[in-house]
Design an enzyme around this catalytic site. Structure first.
Site, mmCIF file in Angstrom:
data_model
loop_
_atom_site.group_PDB
_atom_site.id
_atom_site.type_symbol
_atom_site.label_atom_id
_atom_site.label_comp_id
_atom_site.label_asym_id
_atom_site.label_seq_id
_atom_site.Cartn_x
_atom_site.Cartn_y
_atom_site.Cartn_z
ATOM 1 N N ARG A 1 0.793 -1.229 0.000
ATOM 2 C CA ARG A 1 0.000 0.000 0.000
ATOM 3 C C ARG A 1 0.828 1.285 0.000
ATOM 4 N NH1 ARG A 1 -2.689 -3.955 1.646
ATOM 5 N NH2 ARG A 1 -0.695 -4.467 2.552
ATOM 6 N N ARG B 1 10.967 3.969 3.587
ATOM 7 C CA ARG B 1 10.582 2.946 4.578
ATOM 8 C C ARG B 1 11.847 2.254 5.026
ATOM 9 N NH1 ARG B 1 5.739 -1.198 4.489
ATOM 10 N NH2 ARG B 1 4.801 0.774 5.153
ATOM 11 N N HIS C 1 4.786 5.383 11.827
ATOM 12 C CA HIS C 1 4.321 5.344 10.435
ATOM 13 C C HIS C 1 3.359 6.536 10.314
ATOM 14 C CE1 HIS C 1 3.265 3.946 6.570
ATOM 15 N NE2 HIS C 1 2.968 2.689 6.815
HETATM 16 N N1 CP Z 1 -0.246 -0.249 5.937
HETATM 17 C C1 CP Z 1 0.940 -0.427 5.310
HETATM 18 O O1 CP Z 1 1.949 0.224 5.627
HETATM 19 O O2 CP Z 1 0.923 -1.360 4.325
HETATM 20 P P1 CP Z 1 2.171 -1.779 3.443
HETATM 21 O O3 CP Z 1 3.170 -2.431 4.371
HETATM 22 O O4 CP Z 1 1.636 -2.721 2.405
HETATM 23 O O5 CP Z 1 2.767 -0.533 2.852
#
Ligand code: CP
Length: 345
Positions: A73, A125, A158
């Site tokens: 996502r 990330r 996050h």
């Molecule tokens: N919610 C979220 O961070 O999903 P992903 O790890 O798929 O980016």
């Protein structure tokens, strides 16, 4: 507290004010219109002009996606957000596999390279708590204006997930319940792996930035080995936010306006033994929990959910209280708004 997001890095949920959040969320509402226009939908002339102006401003902006951990996502919504805005996107292949990080390159050196290539924002990330701040310091020490956007740093935070989570809660209150969120008391049950989940940490901070403390009540539901860490509890105590800890969702299911489910972060357990049967029975959406949930509650999840653990079984997806797919879609609008605010103002 900064009055605008222009040129800022987005590192943690505590950095936002209510004023900044309201401005961002109203921009996210507009971005939904922009997306509709880009999809060929019929939109007011104002939205078409807005789209043209944004694209003209963003045409010279370069956004890098630097991910040290897997993502569906966050990566794809930032990618689509940047493209929809007309920015140039530099999508680095998974950093831990294909970049020179494999050869031992430091974050400091990696960021220095990006600064030299004229990148305006790095969506990052990382697998280590504090790495986004380290990257921000490296960008500043290079004397370049590069915004670091923390897309999740290990067990840390996050913040952009918390922004879309709060936006989802606000839209539910305003659009479905027809209530002014700032006038309402909100009870939220955070359920699952609270020790390792960065989304719950950011949302706890962000809600406290957006809502008066006396209008918040938090239920932390987890087995004892996965309890919310002390730093958040100390922060909430200091701010006067009422919270309590529980091991079973059924005990608070009838009190929560929002049930925020999370998966066990197996990749971060570091030797901790987790009783999955206990979690499956007590920290999941079960038929018994569904019977007790308020009719006007919502169930959220940052996703991915874990089918082997089953914190939200698929049979619940058709329940009108299930909001996690809409929540993920809102991520696109919020991230478009954020990129616009950071890069154009
Ligand atoms: N919610 C979220 O961070 O999903 P992903 O790890 O798929 O980016």
């Amino acid at each position: 507290m900064k009055k605008t997001l222009k040129g800022q890095s987005i590192l943690e949920a505590q950095q936002f004010s209510r004023e900044i959040l309201d401005d961002l969320f109203s921009e996210a509402d507009k971005m939904q219109g922009v997306c509709k226009f880009l999809d060929g939908g019929d939109v007011p002339e104002e939205a078409m002009h807005e789209c043209g102006d944004i694209k003209a401003g963003m045409a010279e902006k370069k956004i890098a996606l630097l991910f040290y951990e897997p993502s569906t996502r966050t990566w794809s919504s930032f990618y689509v957000a940047a493209e929809n805005l007309g920015a140039r996107v530099m999508a680095i292949p998974p950093a831990r596999q294909f970049s020179s990080v494999v050869k031992g390159e430091t974050v400091k050196d990696t960021i220095a390279m990006f600064c030299g290539y004229g990148i305006d924002a790095i969506v990052m990330r990382s697998d280590k708590e504090g790495m986004a701040k380290e990257a921000d310091e490296a960008a500043h020490s290079n004397g370049r204006q590069v915004s670091i956007i923390n897309a999740g740093d290990g067990k840390g935070q996050h913040p952009t997930q918390a922004l879309l989570d709060l936006y989802t809660i606000k839209r539910f209150f305003e659009n479905e319940l027809r209530k002014d969120i700032h006038k309402e008391k909100i009870s939220i049950a955070y359920v699952g792996d609270l020790a390792n989940g960065r989304t719950v940490r950011s949302l706890a901070y962000l809600l406290n930035k957006y809502q008066d403390s006396e209008k918040l009540e938090f239920f932390f539901v987890s087995p004892s080995v996965l309890k919310m860490r002390d730093d958040i509890k100390e922060y909430l105590e200091k701010k006067g936010v009422k919270f309590s800890e529980h091991e079973k969702l059924i005990d608070v299911a009838n009190k929560a306006d929002v049930c925020y489910m999370t998966r066990v972060q197996k990749e971060r357990l570091e030797g901790i033994q987790v009783d999955y049967d206990f979690i499956r029975s007590n920290c999941s959406i079960t038929k018994e929990v569904v019977k007790k949930l308020k009719k006007e509650a919502i169930v959220m999840h940052p996703l991915p959910r874990d089918p082997t653990f089953g914190e939200i079984p698929e049979w619940f997806d058709s329940d009108p209280r299930a909001k996690y797919i809409q929540q993920a879609e809102n991520g696109l609008y919020v991230r478009m708004a954020l990129l616009k605010k950071v890069l154009l103002g």
